[in-house]
Structures are given as structure tokens and as C-alpha cells.
Design a protein around this motif. Structure first.
Motif, PDB file in Angstrom:
ATOM      1  N   THR A   1       0.832  -1.206   0.000  1.00  0.00           N
ATOM      2  CA  THR A   1       0.000   0.000   0.000  1.00  0.00           C
ATOM      3  C   THR A   1       0.866   1.255   0.000  1.00  0.00           C
ATOM      4  O   THR A   1       0.560   2.237  -0.695  1.00  0.00           O
ATOM      5  N   ILE A   2       1.952   1.227   0.764  1.00  0.00           N
ATOM      6  CA  ILE A   2       2.877   2.364   0.755  1.00  0.00           C
ATOM      7  C   ILE A   2       3.516   2.501  -0.620  1.00  0.00           C
ATOM      8  O   ILE A   2       3.643   3.622  -1.155  1.00  0.00           O
ATOM      9  N   ASP A   3       3.920   1.379  -1.214  1.00  0.00           N
ATOM     10  CA  ASP A   3       4.494   1.418  -2.571  1.00  0.00           C
ATOM     11  C   ASP A   3       3.536   2.091  -3.547  1.00  0.00           C
ATOM     12  O   ASP A   3       3.943   2.949  -4.347  1.00  0.00           O
ATOM     13  N   ASP A   4       2.269   1.693  -3.494  1.00  0.00           N
ATOM     14  CA  ASP A   4       1.263   2.269  -4.395  1.00  0.00           C
ATOM     15  C   ASP A   4       1.124   3.763  -4.156  1.00  0.00           C
ATOM     16  O   ASP A   4       1.014   4.553  -5.111  1.00  0.00           O
ATOM     17  N   THR A   5       1.095   4.169  -2.892  1.00  0.00           N
ATOM     18  CA  THR A   5       0.947   5.589  -2.543  1.00  0.00           C
ATOM     19  C   THR A   5       2.108   6.413  -3.078  1.00  0.00           C
ATOM     20  O   THR A   5       1.916   7.455  -3.719  1.00  0.00           O
ATOM     21  N   VAL A   6       3.325   5.936  -2.824  1.00  0.00           N
ATOM     22  CA  VAL A   6       4.523   6.671  -3.241  1.00  0.00           C
ATOM     23  C   VAL A   6       4.634   6.716  -4.764  1.00  0.00           C
ATOM     24  O   VAL A   6       4.988   7.747  -5.348  1.00  0.00           O
ATOM     25  N   SER A   7       4.285   5.620  -5.415  1.00  0.00           N
ATOM     26  CA  SER A   7       4.423   5.558  -6.875  1.00  0.00           C
ATOM     27  C   SER A   7       3.485   6.525  -7.593  1.00  0.00           C
ATOM     28  O   SER A   7       3.782   6.982  -8.700  1.00  0.00           O
TER      29      SER A   7
ATOM     30  N   GLY B   1       1.968  10.347  -3.856  1.00  0.00           N
ATOM     31  CA  GLY B   1       1.327  10.727  -2.604  1.00  0.00           C
ATOM     32  C   GLY B   1       2.227  10.506  -1.398  1.00  0.00           C
ATOM     33  O   GLY B   1       3.358  10.029  -1.510  1.00  0.00           O
ATOM     34  N   VAL B   2       1.697  10.865  -0.232  1.00  0.00           N
ATOM     35  CA  VAL B   2       2.384  10.671   1.042  1.00  0.00           C
ATOM     36  C   VAL B   2       1.579   9.678   1.871  1.00  0.00           C
ATOM     37  O   VAL B   2       0.354   9.807   1.986  1.00  0.00           O
ATOM     38  N   ALA B   3       2.262   8.678   2.445  1.00  0.00           N
ATOM     39  CA  ALA B   3       1.606   7.717   3.325  1.00  0.00           C
ATOM     40  C   ALA B   3       1.743   8.198   4.760  1.00  0.00           C
ATOM     41  O   ALA B   3       2.851   8.269   5.294  1.00  0.00           O
TER      42      ALA B   3
ATOM     43  N   ARG C   1       7.979  19.669   9.667  1.00  0.00           N
ATOM     44  CA  ARG C   1       6.695  19.107   9.237  1.00  0.00           C
ATOM     45  C   ARG C   1       6.391  19.462   7.781  1.00  0.00           C
ATOM     46  O   ARG C   1       5.872  18.639   7.027  1.00  0.00           O
ATOM     47  N   LYS C   2       6.745  20.662   7.394  1.00  0.00           N
ATOM     48  CA  LYS C   2       6.536  21.055   5.997  1.00  0.00           C
ATOM     49  C   LYS C   2       7.406  20.222   5.062  1.00  0.00           C
ATOM     50  O   LYS C   2       6.971  19.829   3.971  1.00  0.00           O
ATOM     51  N   LEU C   3       8.641  19.936   5.488  1.00  0.00           N
ATOM     52  CA  LEU C   3       9.523  19.091   4.683  1.00  0.00           C
ATOM     53  C   LEU C   3       8.981  17.668   4.590  1.00  0.00           C
ATOM     54  O   LEU C   3       9.058  17.027   3.541  1.00  0.00           O
ATOM     55  N   ALA C   4       8.410  17.177   5.699  1.00  0.00           N
ATOM     56  CA  ALA C   4       7.878  15.815   5.720  1.00  0.00           C
ATOM     57  C   ALA C   4       6.761  15.630   4.699  1.00  0.00           C
ATOM     58  O   ALA C   4       6.612  14.551   4.115  1.00  0.00           O
ATOM     59  N   LEU C   5       5.981  16.680   4.472  1.00  0.00           N
ATOM     60  CA  LEU C   5       4.872  16.612   3.511  1.00  0.00           C
ATOM     61  C   LEU C   5       5.349  16.361   2.085  1.00  0.00           C
ATOM     62  O   LEU C   5       4.560  15.987   1.224  1.00  0.00           O
ATOM     63  N   LYS C   6       6.635  16.580   1.838  1.00  0.00           N
ATOM     64  CA  LYS C   6       7.177  16.413   0.484  1.00  0.00           C
ATOM     65  C   LYS C   6       7.856  15.061   0.293  1.00  0.00           C
ATOM     66  O   LYS C   6       8.379  14.781  -0.776  1.00  0.00           O
ATOM     67  N   ASP C   7       7.850  14.215   1.332  1.00  0.00           N
ATOM     68  CA  ASP C   7       8.540  12.927   1.242  1.00  0.00           C
ATOM     69  C   ASP C   7       7.550  11.766   1.169  1.00  0.00           C
ATOM     70  O   ASP C   7       6.381  11.959   0.824  1.00  0.00           O
ATOM     71  N   ASP C   8       8.017  10.547   1.515  1.00  0.00           N
ATOM     72  CA  ASP C   8       7.248   9.330   1.250  1.00  0.00           C
ATOM     73  C   ASP C   8       6.305   8.927   2.381  1.00  0.00           C
ATOM     74  O   ASP C   8       5.114   8.682   2.157  1.00  0.00           O
TER      75      ASP C   8
END
Length: 413
Positions: free
Chosen positions: A208-214, A217-219, A285-292
Motif C-alpha cells: 500500500t505504501i508502494d502504491d501511494t509513493v508511486s 502521494g504521502v503515506a 513538518r513542511k519538509l515531511a509533507l514532500k517525502d514518502d
């Protein structure tokens, strides 16, 4: 003296899950096992405890430890617990007061009570017996979370109090082993229910995380600070994701690392924590929104950093919210599951993210509980901390007498 017969009364957690507290009176000795609260809205407390000789605390989760400052302040009672349980429960007591203040409910104790309760702790260690009030006490791992303890009493008979129990090996802790006894006080949280196979559930989580990141999106992974956050990070270790870690779980993780004897592998946890980026500020937190992946409290979405992230991501169908534990009725997690909405401090909003749930419970399932009880070979089993114990009682009654207590009722074992 510790008598052959013991008088038992549950102050909470007898015929329900949570706010566990069990009084045991044997001869002229009076013990209390756990003294917790249910952090619902409003919170639910156990019946008032009388003065006791000693309190035994199985682990730090608030439904077992939440009222320890009350018993310490009112009766000056010593509390026997492992070092991780002492340290983590003290953090949770302070947090309980903050939550009461935010939500406007009266607190059951003061800040002074919460701080001073720590000085009432008496550290015990697994596999290191103690002679207490003419009883030989032995301390065994309950699995569940680091430091969780089963208390064995050896007098005229052997009795075992499990607290929360998991016999399965997890990534964070080894599973519990049966202990021969005459009377077994055992949790029944998952009576009649078994868990999915852990390997398959972990695969579904990672997929599910793989699908989200691909899909860009952000999980967001809401996880309980004590045990579940660390278990999730161990699942994510070496997967190649950019993972951010936010909330109280950061401090809890350091306590666990300072007590490596209670971990399956402190090196694995160190490596998992080294691979993640910890959030220490609004900028983080703002940086986290741009990651996986973002692993954060609270596990039931009732406050904590998770609501900040979801406020920013709730309109993004590419992102996902992956809950990792049971969502109690009335919590935001249950609301999201049932209605697709979240209460953002009084403002109820629709969530467009993918929502999925995963069973990473740290409680033994039905079959494991039956097997554990059978291998303990007791004459009597008292089923506690369960609201539907009948299914479990049915299977256990094949080899032992079963007692299903009600809160406040007194009985003899």
C-alpha cells in the motif's frame, strides 16, 4: 501471611477492555495489580482503590498505568515495575494532564502527583526473583511492549497475572512463554478473534505504501507512541523510503534504547531510528509533507501531530492514511473508518485520501490465548480485560475452571 485462599475484586477491567485494576487480599496482605484509566471523552476511571501494601504495574499503557499517580498520592503505595515501564508511564502521566487541560475535563491528579509518583516506583527485572510479604515474586516477559511483565506469585500455590499478553515474536520484542501455575489471571481482549498472519499483513502494508509513493502521494501512518511506532519503523527499515518520525514516539524510542535487555534487538531499533528523519519543528513538518512516509501520533487520530498533517493532505486522493491499531468507538480513527470524515478540533471535514487499516496488534489472539492457558496448566483461569470472554471461556473450560468476573464483585480463588 499470604494465605491459601485469596479474595479478588476488580476495580476496572473485569468485564471490559481497559482501566484495569485488580485487588488481591490474601491473609493480611493486600496487593493491587495495575490501576489504569480509559482515555475516552470523557475519561473513564476505575473504582476507588483502598490502601494496599504494594501495587504491581504490568506495563505503561494508560489503560493499565493511568491512575498510578492517584494511588501513589493518596496512599503512598510503592509500585513494582520494570525500568521501561517506570520511565514511559511517567511520560504518559504528564501527557494525560496536558490532554485533560486541552479537552476541558477535570484531571484525576495534579502535576505534583504525577511527578512525585515516579519516586514510588521500585524497579524489578525479568528473571530476577524477589521475596515480598512472605511471597516469592517472579517476573516474566509478557511480550506486548518492551518491559511488559507477568507477575508470578509463589506461596502455598502459584498464581500468575499476565496483564496484556502476546505470545508471538514481534520485530520489537520476543513473545511471552507459558508459566506453570495453579491460578491464572489472563487477559481476554481478543476472545473469539484471531489476527491475520503477520507476514501477509506486513506485505499488504508495504504494498500500500508502494502504491501511494508511486502515484506521488504521502503515506501517513498514525501509530501509538509506545510500541507501535517502533514496530512500524522496524517494518520500514531497509525499504528505501524517505521516512519522517513525529510525536511522543521519539522520546519513547530513546527510553527503549536505554533498556536494551527488554528489546529483541536494540541494534535493529538503533538502525531503524538512524534511517528516519525526526521532526523537531514546524519547518520539519513542511519538509515531511514532500517525502514518502510520515509515522506520527496519535494512533487514533485524537490530537497530536497527525491532525496537522491530515489538515494539509486531506484533499489529496494520491495520499493515504494507514491506521495500524484498533480504533476505539468515539475516536477520530473510528469516525474516519465509518464516515470518511475527521473532527479537526470541532470542524468536521471530509477526507479524500485513501484510507486503509492494518492489524499489528500486540495482543495474543484467541488460539494463542487458549494455547498459552493450556500450557500454564492451571486449575482455575480468571478471564479479565475482555468484553466478550465467553468464546475463550468455552475453549478453556475443557481443561480448567473458568471465572468471568464483573467489576466490583468479590470472589475467592
Amino acid at each position: 501471611m499470604f494465605d491459601e485462599k485469596s479474595k479478588i475484586r476488580f476495580l476496572g477491567g473485569g468485564d471490559e477492555v481497559g482501566r484495569l485494576g485488580m485487588l488481591m487480599e490474601s491473609g493480611d496482605v493486600k496487593f493491587l495489580f495495575d490501576y489504569g484509566m480509559l482515555p475516552e471523552k470523557p475519561p473513564k476511571y476505575p473504582l476507588e482503590a483502598p490502601p494496599v501494601d504494594l501495587t504491581f504495574l504490568t506495563h505503561a499503557h494508560i489503560d493499565h498505568s493511568g491512575m498510578i499517580p492517584w494511588i501513589a498520592a493518596h496512599h503512598g503505595t510503592q509500585v513494582m515495575a520494570t525500568r521501561p515501564t517506570m520511565e514511559v508511564s511517567s511520560l504518559l502521566h504528564q501527557d494525560t494532564l496536558k490532554i485533560a487541560d486541552i479537552e476541558g475535563y477535570p484531571a484525576p491528579y495534579t502535576k505534583t502527583d504525577a511527578k512525585s509518583a515516579y519516586h514510588n516506583f521500585d524497579e524489578v527485572r525479568h528473571k530476577v526473583p524477589r521475596d515480598i510479604a512472605t511471597v516469592e515474586m517472579r517476573f516474566h516477559s509478557a511480550g506486548h511492549i518492551p518491559g511488559a511483565t507477568m507477575f508470578e506469585m509463589r506461596g502455598g500455590r502459584r498464581m500468575l497475572f499476565t496483564g496484556d499478553l502476546d505470545t508471538r515474536n514481534a520485530r520489537l520484542v520476543w513473545g511471552a512463554h507459558p508459566v506453570k501455575c495453579d491460578v491464572l489471571f489472563m487477559e481476554a481482549t481478543y476472545s473469539g478473534r484471531d489476527h491475520p498472519e503477520r507476514g501477509e499483513e506486513e506485505k499488504r502494508f508495504i504494498d500500500t505504501i508502494d502504491d501511494t509513493v508511486s502515484r506521488g502521494g504521502v503515506a501517513v501512518v498514525p501509530a501509538f507512541a509506545v510500541g507501535r511506532s517502533q514496530e512500524v519503523l522496524l517494518m520500514l527499515k531497509d525499504r528505501g523510503y524517505n521516512v519522517w518520525f513525529d510525536g511522543m514516539g521519539k522520546a519513547i524510542s530513546q527510553i527503549f534504547l536505554q533498556n536494551p535487555e527488554y528489546l529483541r534487538s536494540s541494534k535493529d531499533l538503533e538502525r531503524a531510528l538512524r534511517d528516519v528523519k525526526e521532526v523537531h519543528s514546524g519547518h520539519g513538518r513542511k519538509l515531511a509533507l514532500k517525502d514518502d512516509v510520515i509515522v506520527t501520533t496519535s494512533g487514533m487520530l485524537d490530537g497530536g501531530p497527525v491532525l496537522w498533517y491530515l489538515e494539509h493532505l486531506r484533499d489529496d486522493p494520491k495520499s493515504s492514511i494507514l491506521t495500524t491499531g484498533y480504533q476505539v468507538s468515539g475516536t477520530n480513527g473510528a469516525r474516519l473508518r465509518d464516515t470518511g470524515t475527521i473532527d479537526f478540533y470541532g470542524d468536521i471535514k471530509k477526507v479524500e485520501c485513501q484510507v486503509d487499516s492494518f492489524d499489528f496488534s500486540a495482543h495474543a489472539g484467541h488460539k494463542d490465548l487458549v494455547s498459552f492457558a493450556k500450557e500454564c496448566a492451571p486449575e482455575k483461569v480468571v478471564l479479565m480485560h475482555g468484553d466478550k470472554p465467553t468464546a475463550l471461556a468455552s475453549d478453556i473450560s475443557d481443561f480448567a475452571e473458568v471465572i468471568m468476573p464483573k467489576n466490583g464483585e468479590e470472589f475467592i480463588v
